[in-house]
Design a protein around this motif. Structure first.
Motif, PDB file in Angstrom:
ATOM      1  N   GLU A 275       3.802   2.729 -74.192  1.00 29.68           N
ATOM      2  CA  GLU A 275       3.115   3.926 -74.680  1.00 29.68           C
ATOM      3  C   GLU A 275       3.290   4.089 -76.184  1.00 29.68           C
ATOM      4  OE1 GLU A 275       3.651   6.447 -70.481  1.00 29.68           O
ATOM      5  OE2 GLU A 275       4.950   6.857 -72.217  1.00 29.68           O
ATOM      6  N   ILE A 276       4.494   3.842 -76.680  1.00 29.12           N
ATOM      7  CA  ILE A 276       4.751   3.987 -78.115  1.00 29.12           C
ATOM      8  C   ILE A 276       4.004   2.929 -78.919  1.00 29.12           C
ATOM      9  CG2 ILE A 276       6.566   3.737 -79.873  1.00 29.12           C
ATOM     10  CD1 ILE A 276       8.439   5.181 -77.886  1.00 29.12           C
ATOM     11  N   CYS A 277       3.975   1.690 -78.400  1.00 24.08           N
ATOM     12  CA  CYS A 277       3.212   0.650 -79.089  1.00 24.08           C
ATOM     13  C   CYS A 277       1.736   1.034 -79.185  1.00 24.08           C
ATOM     14  CB  CYS A 277       3.363  -0.684 -78.365  1.00 24.08           C
ATOM     15  SG  CYS A 277       4.948  -1.507 -78.636  1.00 24.08           S
ATOM     16  N   ASP A 278       1.177   1.547 -78.102  1.00 22.01           N
ATOM     17  CA  ASP A 278      -0.233   1.962 -78.118  1.00 22.01           C
ATOM     18  C   ASP A 278      -0.449   3.109 -79.101  1.00 22.01           C
ATOM     19  OD1 ASP A 278      -0.765   0.070 -76.198  1.00 22.01           O
ATOM     20  OD2 ASP A 278      -0.798   1.485 -74.518  1.00 22.01           O
ATOM     21  N   GLY A 279       0.490   4.061 -79.133  1.00 15.70           N
ATOM     22  CA  GLY A 279       0.346   5.205 -80.029  1.00 15.70           C
ATOM     23  C   GLY A 279       0.450   4.823 -81.499  1.00 15.70           C
ATOM     24  N   VAL A 280       1.406   3.979 -81.838  1.00 15.66           N
ATOM     25  CA  VAL A 280       1.557   3.540 -83.226  1.00 15.66           C
ATOM     26  C   VAL A 280       0.353   2.700 -83.648  1.00 15.66           C
ATOM     27  CG1 VAL A 280       2.944   2.091 -84.774  1.00 15.66           C
ATOM     28  CG2 VAL A 280       4.070   3.688 -83.233  1.00 15.66           C
ATOM     29  N   ALA A 281      -0.148   1.884 -82.729  1.00 20.38           N
ATOM     30  CA  ALA A 281      -1.344   1.095 -83.052  1.00 20.38           C
ATOM     31  C   ALA A 281      -2.509   2.001 -83.422  1.00 20.38           C
ATOM     32  CB  ALA A 281      -1.717   0.211 -81.864  1.00 20.38           C
TER      33      ALA A 281
END
Length: 386
Positions: A275-281
């Motif tokens: 989820e964090i990777c998707d959000g930062v992307a």
């Protein structure tokens, strides 16, 4: 340090074996010389030798004088680490960038010592199985040996192992039931943006800025998503990006590990990482790919076999040297995979030294060699008493 008298009698030979292994370390699945030394020593003791399990693994089989009976496995790891050694020992590594900085040279030597003692006495009923495993350091050596039919070809009723431990006092042995070492996932994160001249950052989608934000955001998983009473570690261990002072690169990569003792906690970390990777992307207009893979399971010591190991340890170091209170470690060990196939126990043997494992200056205390060999030999004699 206390040890069996018969093993103390050849302690100097054990030291020579370890120093030779230390001077010629080999990375996982490349332990060609090491496995050759192991096979030659076992054969010289009169142990039946089998090679090639898990690529470079070695298995020795020894029958006791008491005739057929149960089968007890003993396991040691053989691989070294990709570290530049800084000890300046007279027997320091001759292989640049490869170093026995975790003590696996000692573990191999201890098991050879136990094999020699047991082969000379054979005072047991049943079979001792000596498992010399490659590639413990995160490369899946235990799983490779198991996939090659280790326990089908060499079935065991119980299996035991040990690790040197500079974190407890010399002459102490730590053994306790239940979770002893954490599960571990390794991960690789690739951040793909758009490069530009460093003087014109507005024309880029900067993967380095995204990487910096991601490193910080991932730390919130432990502090804000996991129950504070649950053990969880998330560590970023590598950051790579760029090749020039005046170029914003196209790509940045991060690698690291997460560790926990319960599957539910690992799942929290895995879900939040995605989820964090998707959000930062989305926040930084980059693409982020996450490759997350299970490398180690939780190492769980079995109750009855742990008590047996404790009794064997008590014979070697006495009540004053035995530690039985639980002290789980966030480090991981793929002996966990073998403990899922057969009940057993993993012990830790204390030794002198003030540098931690995996430090480029780590030095294994040679005085531990007959102690570990004695513990491994005694557990076989106790569990296969005629």
């Amino acid at each position: 340090m206390p040890a069996l008298a018969e093993i103390l009698a050849f302690a100097d030979e054990l030291k020579a074996i370890r120093h030779d292994l230390h001077a010629h370390p080999e990375i996982g699945f490349q332990e060609v010389r090491t496995s050759g030394v192991v096979a030659e020593k076992l054969a010289s003791y009169g142990v039946e030798v089998h090679r090639g399990l898990g690529k470079t693994g070695v298995v020795g089989v020894l029958e006791g004088r008491g005739g057929p009976g149960r089968r007890i496995g003993l396991r040691a790891d053989m691989d070294a680490l990709p570290i530049v050694e800084t000890t300046n020992l007279p027997y320091r590594s001759q292989n640049p960038g490869v170093f026995h900085g975790c003590g696996h040279d000692g573990h191999t030597t201890m098991l050879l010592g136990a094999a020699r003692y047991l082969a000379e006495k054979r005072d047991f009923k049943g079979t001792a199985i000596f498992v010399f495993q490659p590639a413990e350091e995160g490369l899946g050596g235990a799983r490779a040996m198991i996939a090659d039919g280790l326990f089908e070809r060499f079935p065991v009723d119980e299996i035991y192992g040990l690790h040197n431990d500079p974190y407890i006092e010399a002459g102490q042995i730590s053994v306790f039931p239940g979770p002893a070492m954490a599960a571990a996932d390794f991960f690789d994160i690739t951040i793909t943006g758009a490069g530009s001249h460093a003087a014109m950052p507005h024309l880029s989608s900067d993967p380095i800025v995204a990487a910096a934000a991601l490193v910080q955001a991932l730390q919130s998983i432990v502090s804000r998503n996991a129950d504070p009473f649950e053990a969880l570690v998330l560590s970023i261990t590598q950051v790579h990006a760029g090749s020039a002072y005046n170029v914003i690169p196209e790509e940045a990569t991060l690698t690291g590990t997460i560790r926990a003792f319960r599957p539910e906690v690992m799942e929290i970390a895995r879900r939040r990482m995605k989820e964090i990777c998707d959000g930062v992307a989305a926040a930084h207009a980059v693409e982020i790919g996450l490759d997350l893979r299970s490398v180690f399971d939780v190492l769980i010591n079995h109750e009855a076999e742990t008590e047996a190991m404790a009794e064997a340890a008590r014979e070697i170091v006495g009540d004053e040297g035995l530690i039985t209170q639980p002290r789980p470690m966030m480090g991981s060990e793929d002996f966990a995979d073998m403990l899922q196939k057969a009940p057993g126990c993993y012990a830790r043997v204390g030794h002198s030294g003030d540098l931690p494992l995996h430090n480029p200056g780590f030095i294994l205390d040679d005085a531990i060699l007959p102690v570990g060999a004695s513990l491994l030999a005694r557990i076989v004699e106790r569990r296969l008493a005629a």
